[in-house]
Enzyme design. Structure first.
Site, PDB file in Angstrom:
ATOM      1  CE  LYS A   1      22.673  38.447  -6.753  1.00 33.82           C
ATOM      2  NZ  LYS A   1      21.453  37.632  -6.644  1.00 33.82           N
TER       3      LYS A   1
ATOM      4  CB  CYS B   1      34.587  42.992   0.209  1.00 37.63           C
ATOM      5  SG  CYS B   1      35.049  41.866   1.500  1.00 37.63           S
TER       6      CYS B   1
ATOM      7  NE  ARG C   1      31.252  43.020  -4.823  1.00 37.07           N
ATOM      8  CZ  ARG C   1      31.493  42.057  -5.719  1.00 37.07           C
ATOM      9  NH1 ARG C   1      30.604  41.831  -6.662  1.00 37.07           N
ATOM     10  NH2 ARG C   1      32.565  41.333  -5.652  1.00 37.07           N
TER      11      ARG C   1
ATOM     12  CD  GLU D   1      16.144  28.447  -5.791  1.00 40.87           C
ATOM     13  OE1 GLU D   1      17.182  27.785  -5.628  1.00 40.87           O
ATOM     14  OE2 GLU D   1      16.096  29.687  -5.679  1.00 40.87           O
TER      15      GLU D   1
ATOM     16  CG  ASN E   1      36.329  41.171  -2.953  1.00 40.55           C
ATOM     17  OD1 ASN E   1      35.996  40.442  -2.027  1.00 40.55           O
ATOM     18  ND2 ASN E   1      35.814  41.073  -4.164  1.00 40.55           N
ATOM     19  N   GLY E   2      38.752  39.465  -1.122  1.00 42.65           N
ATOM     20  CA  GLY E   2      39.349  38.151  -1.386  1.00 42.65           C
ATOM     21  C   GLY E   2      40.061  37.636  -0.150  1.00 42.65           C
TER      22      GLY E   2
ATOM     23  CG  HIS F   1      13.506   5.451   1.323  1.00 43.27           C
ATOM     24  ND1 HIS F   1      13.376   4.078   1.391  1.00 43.27           N
ATOM     25  CD2 HIS F   1      12.930   5.827   0.157  1.00 43.27           C
ATOM     26  CE1 HIS F   1      12.790   3.632   0.281  1.00 43.27           C
ATOM     27  NE2 HIS F   1      12.498   4.672  -0.486  1.00 43.27           N
TER      28      HIS F   1
ATOM     29  CD  GLU G   1      19.166  32.586  -0.573  1.00 43.99           C
ATOM     30  OE1 GLU G   1      20.284  33.101  -0.529  1.00 43.99           O
ATOM     31  OE2 GLU G   1      18.653  32.187  -1.628  1.00 43.99           O
TER      32      GLU G   1
ATOM     33  CD1 TRP H   1      29.398  38.322   3.927  1.00 45.60           C
ATOM     34  CD2 TRP H   1      31.243  37.109   3.621  1.00 45.60           C
ATOM     35  NE1 TRP H   1      29.089  37.015   4.235  1.00 45.60           N
ATOM     36  CE2 TRP H   1      30.211  36.255   4.069  1.00 45.60           C
ATOM     37  CE3 TRP H   1      32.492  36.561   3.373  1.00 45.60           C
ATOM     38  CZ2 TRP H   1      30.381  34.883   4.269  1.00 45.60           C
ATOM     39  CZ3 TRP H   1      32.681  35.203   3.557  1.00 45.60           C
ATOM     40  CH2 TRP H   1      31.633  34.380   4.011  1.00 45.60           C
TER      41      TRP H   1
ATOM     42  CE  LYS I   1      15.949  32.510  -4.097  1.00 44.23           C
ATOM     43  NZ  LYS I   1      17.120  31.680  -4.092  1.00 44.23           N
TER      44      LYS I   1
HETATM   45  C1  AGP Z   1      20.915  32.114  -4.231  1.00 38.99           C
HETATM   46  O1  AGP Z   1      19.721  32.717  -3.750  1.00 38.99           O
HETATM   47  C2  AGP Z   1      22.105  32.408  -3.374  1.00 38.99           C
HETATM   48  N1  AGP Z   1      22.306  33.814  -3.263  1.00 38.99           N
HETATM   49  C3  AGP Z   1      23.333  31.615  -3.772  1.00 38.99           C
HETATM   50  O2  AGP Z   1      23.013  30.257  -3.597  1.00 38.99           O
HETATM   51  C4  AGP Z   1      23.842  31.804  -5.223  1.00 38.99           C
HETATM   52  O3  AGP Z   1      22.939  31.215  -6.134  1.00 38.99           O
HETATM   53  C5  AGP Z   1      25.200  31.086  -5.351  1.00 38.99           C
HETATM   54  O4  AGP Z   1      26.104  31.717  -4.470  1.00 38.99           O
HETATM   55  C6  AGP Z   1      25.768  31.108  -6.771  1.00 38.99           C
HETATM   56  O5  AGP Z   1      26.004  32.436  -7.158  1.00 38.99           O
HETATM   57  P1  AGP Z   1      26.326  32.703  -8.712  1.00 38.99           P
HETATM   58  O6  AGP Z   1      25.113  32.297  -9.497  1.00 38.99           O
HETATM   59  O7  AGP Z   1      26.601  34.178  -8.801  1.00 38.99           O
HETATM   60  O8  AGP Z   1      27.524  31.885  -9.085  1.00 38.99           O
END
Ligand code: AGP
Length: 612
Positions: A607, A2, A27, A484, A100-101, A507, A491, A74, A488
């Site tokens: 984020k 958050c 965030r 990766e 936050n948390g 397989h 998400e 969030w 991408k």
């Molecule tokens: C990556 O595009 C994502 N936003 C997510 O997988 C991110 O890499 C992951 O949450 C780790 O975050 P960090 O690098 O801040 O620890």
């Protein structure tokens, strides 16, 4: 997860609060709210949905007061509704708190407080704190700081809390445990926030806070105390980047800006890392040559995109330093009783430095006697502060939730570590290191070349916009790139995408191939073991079953069976991820744009994931 901001000073508080929340919206953004310090009774407004919903609700009748707290959420406990949005208040509506948390013992607290007559209105864990603080403040005759101290002692979990009370509205009290909080020291005004982006346009002078440290802030004073009320010396620092870095700079989205910032981010991360006598300079590792030579194992821990950087680390470090490398998903690591001892180097990779899964894994590793080196992009964040050493990447602030430039700089960081370890333990000659470092220095220009051809790729992507499945194939060091690319796309485009090791297709996964299924294959760079030929066979296998194949291949590489070939500059095989990833970032970006998704703040994501 958050965004949290607090203000006290001469400004009309709603201005720095809303501006701060806008900078923190990446965030978490499923609801937002503010509490203003109107004497006698707080002004509270909160709305589900984006920050703009809150702004629309704040009409001209907004009180012109000079302190307050703000929150962008969030959701963890309770859906994104107006009622569950923060701030949460006590029954007098004189005390407000934002959080936050996660408060792990909130249900028992709530039961105790309801038994004492408190009336709850939300489903959140946070509201328990508002009622608890209200009681404790009365016990401490109006001392909100003392109340916060006792509240923290009663709470279990991870949290950043800010609170304000209408009886002393210019005082904002904050505390952090396992969750970020930083203080911004202004002239006649002070700020608190989840990260410096919230107040950097007002001040670059900041204070980092340790665990369970409580801040009592007024326009002209900042007091930091521990849980026993003892004064704590403020750890002050100057923020190294400026407000413009956290703006879009003319790009449609932060993500696109950050994709185009990658050449500079990579170049900045490489600056000054080779001495005149061809030694890799990594003093921040704080490891002697003997300690490096005694290393028996390296374990990389990370999440999401950072985990993919960790996979690249395995190939690079094992090849150059001949040290075995395990790569672990952070949230799995500590629950399997890993074998850790002083001869193990733990490398944690985290852009934000606040990811709870990674933080808890780091703590577990340290408790077991491991030495922890963190690769991080956020100065003074929690994970570096709890590590034995930190190697900061210099990507600059990464605002888009989808990580791009942070990933490339993380990969550069693991290359530097691999070269350094190999050089010190004798696996690499100085001339080999010199030549490889020179190749690294070529990468920013090669990324630029790829970005110059990005428009045709964006057009090509639009022809796949209707697809709801995309498969990615990679081999050897291209396998993390395939993973990766898939992440991408998941998400950003919200479609099912999966990355496979090319050899694994037969397989089972090849059953997924249907007429028109898009498959993106990363052709291994000119490689021993003829991996490129094996990948070309994989391409034929999927094409024979109806797939539409896009191939990412080096200039000059022989390619068959592709509907489209995206060329990337030639580079040593181990460096291919830095280049091959870029077209996949653009592909996912364009798919998100074409599908009308929120590129910088994709649904359900945040984020920095600061809950386990
Ligand atoms: C990556 O595009 C994502 N936003 C997510 O997988 C991110 O890499 C992951 O949450 C780790 O975050 P960090 O690098 O801040 O620890």
């Amino acid at each position: 997860m958050c965004g949290i901001v607090g203000y006290t000073g001469p400004q009309s508080a709603s201005i720095p609060l809303i501006e701060g929340l806008r900078r923190l919206e990446y965030r978490g953004y499923d609801s937002a709210g503010i509490a203003l310090g109107t004497p006698g009774k707080l002004f509270i407004e909160k709305k589900a949905g984006k920050l703009s919903n809150l702004e629309n609700a704040l009409d001209a009748t907004l009180p012109n007061v000079h302190s307050g707290i703000g929150h962008t959420r969030w959701a963890t406990h309770g859906g994104p509704t107006d009622t569950n949005a923060h701030p949460h208040v006590d029954n007098d509506e004189k005390l407000a708190v934002i959080h936050n948390g996660i408060i792990e013992n909130y249900t028992e607290l709530r039961a105790q407080l309801e038994a004492k007559g408190h009336k709850f209105s939300s489903e959140t864990d946070t509201e328990s704190v508002a009622h608890l603080l209200s009681d404790l403040r009365k016990e401490h005759e109006g001392d909100l700081t003392a109340a916060m101290r006792d509240a923290v002692k009663a709470l279990r979990g991870s949290f950043t809390l800010l609170a304000i009370h209408a009886d002393k509205p210019d005082v904002v009290v904050g505390v952090r445990r396992n969750s970020p909080l930083v203080v911004g020291v202004g002239k006649g005004e002070n700020f608190m926030a989840s990260d410096v982006a919230a107040f950097i346009e007002y001040t670059k002078h900041a204070i980092e806070l340790g665990q369970d440290e409580i801040v009592t802030m007024t326009p002209t004073s900042i007091e930091i105390t521990d849980l026993e009320g003892k004064s704590v010396k403020a750890k002050e620092y100057e923020i190294s980047w400026d407000a413009s870095a956290a703006q879009k700079g003319g790009f449609a989205h932060f993500m696109l800006k950050e994709i185009f910032e990658q050449p500079k981010a990579v170049a900045d991360t490489l600056i000054g890392r080779l001495s005149d006598n061809n030694q890799i300079l990594l003093d921040e590792l704080h490891m002697s040559a003997d300690e490096i030579r005694s290393l028996k194992k390296i374990t990389v821990i990370a999440c999401g995109t950072a985990y993919h950087a960790g996979m690249v680390a395995k190939y690079a470090i094992e090849k150059w330093a001949k040290i075995p490398v395990d790569v672990e998903i952070a949230s799995e690591f500590r629950y399997r009783d890993p074998i850790i001892d002083p001869s193990t180097l733990i490398i944690a990779i985290s852009q934000s430095g606040e990811t709870m899964d990674t933080l808890m894994a780091v703590r577990h590793a340290k408790a077991a006697g491991g030495r922890v080196l963190t690769i991080c992009n956020t100065n003074s964040s929690t994970i570096p502060r709890e590590s034995d050493a930190v190697l900061y990447t210099h990507a600059g602030p990464e605002i888009a939730v989808a990580s791009t430039k942070a990933l490339l700089t993380q990969i550069i960081a693991v290359y530097l570590i691999g070269l350094h370890l190999g050089q010190v333990n004798g696996s690499l000659k100085d001339t080999e290191v010199r030549d490889l470092y020179k190749e690294l220095l070529e990468l920013p220009g090669k990324i630029e070349q790829i970005l110059e051809t990005v428009e045709p790729l964006r057009e090509l992507t639009r022809t796949f916009a209707h697809n709801n499945t995309v498969l990615f194939l990679g081999r050897n060091i291209g396998y993390p790139v395939a993973l990766e690319g898939a992440l991408k796309l998941k998400e950003l485009a919200y479609i099912h995408a999966e990355g496979f090791a090319g050899g694994e297709l037969k397989h089972g996964p090849i059953a997924l191939i249907d007429q028109g299924t898009p498959v993106i294959a990363i052709l291994p760079a000119g490689h021993e073991h003829s991996l490129d030929e094996k990948m070309l066979s994989n391409i034929q296998e999927v094409k024979a079953r109806g797939a539409r194949v896009i191939v990412i291949a080096e200039e000059g590489a022989h390619v068959e069976g592709a509907e489209h070939v995206i060329r990337i500059p030639v580079a040593p095989a181990l460096f291919q991820p830095v280049l091959a990833t870029v077209p996949l970032q653009v592909f996912a970006y364009e798919m998100a744009v074409v599908r009308g998704n929120d590129v910088d703040q994709p649904r359900n994501l945040a984020k920095s994931v600061t809950v386990e």
